[in-house]
Design a protein around this motif. Structure first.
Motif, PDB file in Angstrom:
ATOM      1  N   ALA A 132       0.839  -1.200   0.000  1.00  0.00           N
ATOM      2  CA  ALA A 132       0.000   0.000   0.000  1.00  0.00           C
ATOM      3  C   ALA A 132       0.873   1.249   0.000  1.00  0.00           C
ATOM      4  CB  ALA A 132      -0.910  -0.008   1.226  1.00  0.00           C
ATOM      5  N   TYR A 133       1.982   1.194   0.758  1.00  0.00           N
ATOM      6  CA  TYR A 133       2.900   2.340   0.801  1.00  0.00           C
ATOM      7  C   TYR A 133       3.494   2.602  -0.581  1.00  0.00           C
ATOM      8  CZ  TYR A 133       6.792   5.301   2.146  1.00  0.00           C
ATOM      9  OH  TYR A 133       7.675   6.330   2.236  1.00  0.00           O
ATOM     10  N   SER A 136       0.932   4.191  -2.718  1.00  0.00           N
ATOM     11  CA  SER A 136       0.552   5.527  -2.292  1.00  0.00           C
ATOM     12  C   SER A 136       1.647   6.554  -2.558  1.00  0.00           C
ATOM     13  CB  SER A 136       0.197   5.501  -0.811  1.00  0.00           C
ATOM     14  OG  SER A 136       0.020   6.798  -0.318  1.00  0.00           O
ATOM     15  N   ARG A 137       2.939   6.154  -2.433  1.00  0.00           N
ATOM     16  CA  ARG A 137       4.005   7.143  -2.428  1.00  0.00           C
ATOM     17  C   ARG A 137       5.016   7.044  -3.567  1.00  0.00           C
ATOM     18  NH1 ARG A 137       1.208   8.991   1.195  1.00  0.00           N
ATOM     19  NH2 ARG A 137       2.001  10.075   3.038  1.00  0.00           N
ATOM     20  N   LYS A 203      -4.034   1.701   1.325  1.00  0.00           N
ATOM     21  CA  LYS A 203      -3.612   2.744   0.385  1.00  0.00           C
ATOM     22  C   LYS A 203      -4.512   3.970   0.527  1.00  0.00           C
ATOM     23  CE  LYS A 203      -3.370   4.229  -4.330  1.00  0.00           C
ATOM     24  NZ  LYS A 203      -4.318   5.325  -4.290  1.00  0.00           N
ATOM     25  N   LEU A 206      -3.292   5.781   3.624  1.00  0.00           N
ATOM     26  CA  LEU A 206      -1.962   6.376   3.486  1.00  0.00           C
ATOM     27  C   LEU A 206      -2.014   7.613   2.594  1.00  0.00           C
ATOM     28  CD1 LEU A 206       0.416   3.290   3.111  1.00  0.00           C
ATOM     29  CD2 LEU A 206      -0.202   4.565   5.154  1.00  0.00           C
ATOM     30  N   ASP A 207      -2.929   7.615   1.596  1.00  0.00           N
ATOM     31  CA  ASP A 207      -3.076   8.776   0.721  1.00  0.00           C
ATOM     32  C   ASP A 207      -3.467  10.025   1.499  1.00  0.00           C
ATOM     33  OD1 ASP A 207      -2.390   7.405  -1.496  1.00  0.00           O
ATOM     34  OD2 ASP A 207      -4.435   7.074  -2.225  1.00  0.00           O
ATOM     35  N   THR A 208      -4.100   9.843   2.667  1.00  0.00           N
ATOM     36  CA  THR A 208      -4.547  10.998   3.438  1.00  0.00           C
ATOM     37  C   THR A 208      -3.467  11.541   4.380  1.00  0.00           C
ATOM     38  OG1 THR A 208      -5.387   9.694   5.287  1.00  0.00           O
ATOM     39  CG2 THR A 208      -6.910  10.088   3.463  1.00  0.00           C
ATOM     40  N   LYS A 211       2.342  14.477   2.729  1.00  0.00           N
ATOM     41  CA  LYS A 211       3.707  14.147   2.289  1.00  0.00           C
ATOM     42  C   LYS A 211       4.749  14.961   3.052  1.00  0.00           C
ATOM     43  CE  LYS A 211       3.355  12.290  -2.342  1.00  0.00           C
ATOM     44  NZ  LYS A 211       2.007  12.637  -2.837  1.00  0.00           N
TER      45      LYS A 211
END
Lengths: 323, 334
Positions: A132-133, A136-137, A203, A206-208, A211
């Motif tokens: 998921a990381y 997401s990133r 995911k 993590l998107d929330t 950054k």
């Protein structure tokens, strides 16, 4: 309601002051009383509606508890005894002592269900969070392709992959041990659906997470892995807990894989015993024992759900569940 | 941190060096597992769907030679030619399944929004109590719900028949409605819906509206209060408020959830499997329960694989249609 009316009345308007000036003290008192009565009538209507809905919601729950607590130990309820006099926990102790004619104890069943639940929960979260990381990133080739692959699997109901999983797991044998016919085999089948769900659900969370936090960590000299472990994982704890819980529920309440795969009674799970009580042993199972058993199976999951529902339903809204 | 500072400190999106290599390391555990237990079985399923795979092929030491039937399984499924399943009718199952999902989602939505509005009324006493009670069906595992409702709709000892007797002031046991097995048509000349459909519907409405109400409550709380005040100033009543303020705000929140609920209900296994066992005469069978029976009871692994492939395409079509619908309505709202 009444406060709002007053607010509206106090709005500067050319008519209002004259109207107030013309009304006598008696009529003001009458208006107040009428408003109060209207408020009471409205509240009574709202309460009636809410109580009606509450009764429909509570009826099956109170019913099943009532049947389980009936002290008379009769095979079938002879009427609607929602709140039985002199309730007893006999049915519960019978459900624990001998839940099925198979002579498998409640503890064995519960322990098997627990193994499935813990394995599904831990593996899907541990493997899911790193993927998921990445989704997401990180930017990489095939990113959208792999994401669509995960989503496509999520769209399929778990039942739709049962035939190939059965045949494939059945082919993996060591001596007498058949992977299909074992708790680890069922756990693998459950993970095949729970892992894509965990990736998708995590995911979304993590998107929330902003950054900026990782950027700050990078400036402080963190590596990517350190930022993931020391910055992202602690922040993702609520989502990890929710996903782990949903994986636990998937394992604890699994029916179709266990029922299909497992042959040996010592491997049977709680849900299998429950289904047998309304299926093959329906005629010989007293309903008070069945109800007590159903309550015992759902209790651990329901209690956790009830206490953490705000977070869990929030997590559901992000991810969606595989049915 | 201002945009200027951001640009100086972080010139590129790559913070920690090469993304691709790290991504590979992060993805490999999950995708290695999924390659074996998720993706490979799906490919194997398609392969299996062209064969007459059965229990005779499961023996590893002396496997029977595998029969290739190519599209034979698909033709059997679509022409209702599967031996061993009584009352099997593919298009009846698909129509019932679609009707089941649509009728449920519409009722869930209407009840969910109505009860959310009820709970959102100003000055309602005991609001948090009702909220806690109304969410109870969500926290009970569906297999338990199915088991309990199965007994509640029992013909001779079920709570529903006892309740009807009490309401009709008759002695308990005098009402004997065979909710789950009656073969008649409650709606004349409409054989798609047996009485057991309505029993399933009752159980699933109980199970389904609370989550809709939770989502609707969230959407209701996001509506700015001054919009209602503006309607009041313009002399609008309750209906105007609902039609021009509440509804436009609810729609974007509820629509994705309705689609999600549609897919969940379309694939809802437990109620049909446990409450009615697909009965009477297979008339409340869903695609998922039929797929399960093909594997579990008939052991027709090849046919079951073909059935799942067909199911996949039905779900894909539904997803595409619902996505189009969302987009169409979204542009209408905005």
């Amino acid at each position: 309601m009444s406060t709002d009316d007053r607010e509206v009345a106090m709005e500067p308007s050319p008519i209002a002051p004259a109207a107030i000036a013309r009304t006598s003290p008696q009529s003001i008192a009458m208006m107040r009383r009428r408003r109060l009565l209207r408020g009471i009538g409205r509240q009574a209507l709202l309460q009636a509606l809410c109580i009606f809905v509450a009764i429909t919601v509570l009826f099956p729950i109170v019913y099943v508890i009532g049947v389980a607590l009936d002290p008379r130990n009769i095979a079938r309820p002879d009427g609607l005894n929602l709140i039985p006099p002199n309730p007893s926990f006999d049915a519960f102790s019978r459900a624990i002592a001998k839940p099925s004619p198979n002579n498998i104890s409640f503890l064995t069943l519960a322990f098997n269900s627990l193994k499935l639940a813990v394995a599904t929960s831990l593996v899907s979260v541990a493997f899911g969070v790193s993927a998921a990381y990445a989704f997401s990133r990180l930017k990489f080739k095939l990113r959208s392709f792999l994401m669509i692959a995960v989503l496509a699997v999520l769209m399929l109901p778990a039942v739709a992959t049962i035939a190939p999983l059965f045949v494939l797991l059945n082919g993996i044998r060591v001596g007498d041990f058949v992977l299909r016919n074992s708790i680890p085999g069922v756990a693998l089948a459950l993970i095949s659906g729970a892992l894509p769900f965990a990736i998708w659900n995590l995911k979304g969370y993590l998107d929330t997470i902003p950054k900026d936090l990782e950027e700050a960590a990078a400036i402080d000299g963190c590596t990517r892995n350190q930022a993931f472990i020391h910055v992202i994982l602690p922040l993702a704890m609520p989502a990890l807990a929710v996903t782990a819980f949903l994986g636990f529920v998937a394992g604890w309440t699994d029916f179709y894989f266990s029922w299909m795969f497992l042959d040996h009674p010592q491997d049977f799970t709680l849900t299998m015993a429950l289904y047998a009580m309304v299926g093959q042993y329906a005629s010989t199972t007293p309903w008070n024992v069945l109800s007590a058993f159903a309550i015992l199976v759902s209790l651990p999951v329901s209690v956790v759900y009830l206490f953490f529902q705000r977070w869990i339903i929030g997590g559901l809204a992000i991810g969606g569940v595989k049915g | 941190m201002s945009a200027q500072a951001k640009a100086t400190y972080v010139p590129k999106r790559r913070l920690f060096g090469a993304d691709a290599r790290v991504a590979f390391l992060y993805l490999i555990p999950a995708f290695a597992v999924m390659a074996i237990i998720t993706f490979y079985p799906l490919v194997f399923q398609v392969w299996m769907s062209f064969t007459a795979f059965g229990p005779q092929n499961l023996n590893l030491k002396h496997p029977a030679p595998l029969d290739w039937v190519w599209l034979g399984n698909y033709i059997k499924i679509l022409t209702n030619d599967i031996s061993g399943i009584p009352n099997y009718d593919f298009f009846r199952i698909v129509s019932f399944n679609l009707f089941w999902a649509f009728s449920n989602v519409i009722i869930h939505l209407i009840l969910g929004v109505a009860i959310a509005l009820l709970l959102n009324q100003k000055g309602l006493l005991g609001r948090s109590f009702y909220r806690a009670v109304f969410v109870l069906p969500v926290v009970i595992p569906p297999i338990i719900v199915a088991t309990v409702w199965h007994n509640m709709f029992d013909q001779s000892n079920g709570a529903i028949n006892y309740l009807i007797a009490i309401i009709g002031r008759q002695p308990p046991g005098s009402v004997n409605i065979a909710w789950l097995t009656d073969p008649g048509n409650p709606i004349p000349f409409f054989p798609l819906l047996p009485l057991s459909y309505f029993a399933l519907l009752a159980a699933n409405v109980w199970l389904g509206w609370p989550l809709n109400a939770v989502v609707a409550t969230g959407a209701l709380q996001s509506i700015p209060k001054d919009l209602y005040e503006a309607v009041e100033m313009d002399g609008g009543g309750a209906w105007t408020k609902f039609r021009y303020v509440t509804l436009p705000f609810l729609r974007p929140a509820m629509l994705p959830y309705a689609i999600y609920g549609f897919v969940i209900t379309f694939n809802l296994f437990y109620l049909s499997f446990i409450m009615t066992n697909g009965g009477p005469f297979g008339r409340t069978e869903l695609l998922v329960t039929q797929a399960y029976r093909l594997v579990n009871q008939q052991q027709l692994y090849g046919v079951a694989a073909a059935f799942s492939v067909i199911m996949f395409f039905i779900l894909l079509t539904l997803t595409i249609i619902t996505n189009r619908l969302t987009k169409a309505t979204a542009s209408y709202v905005d």
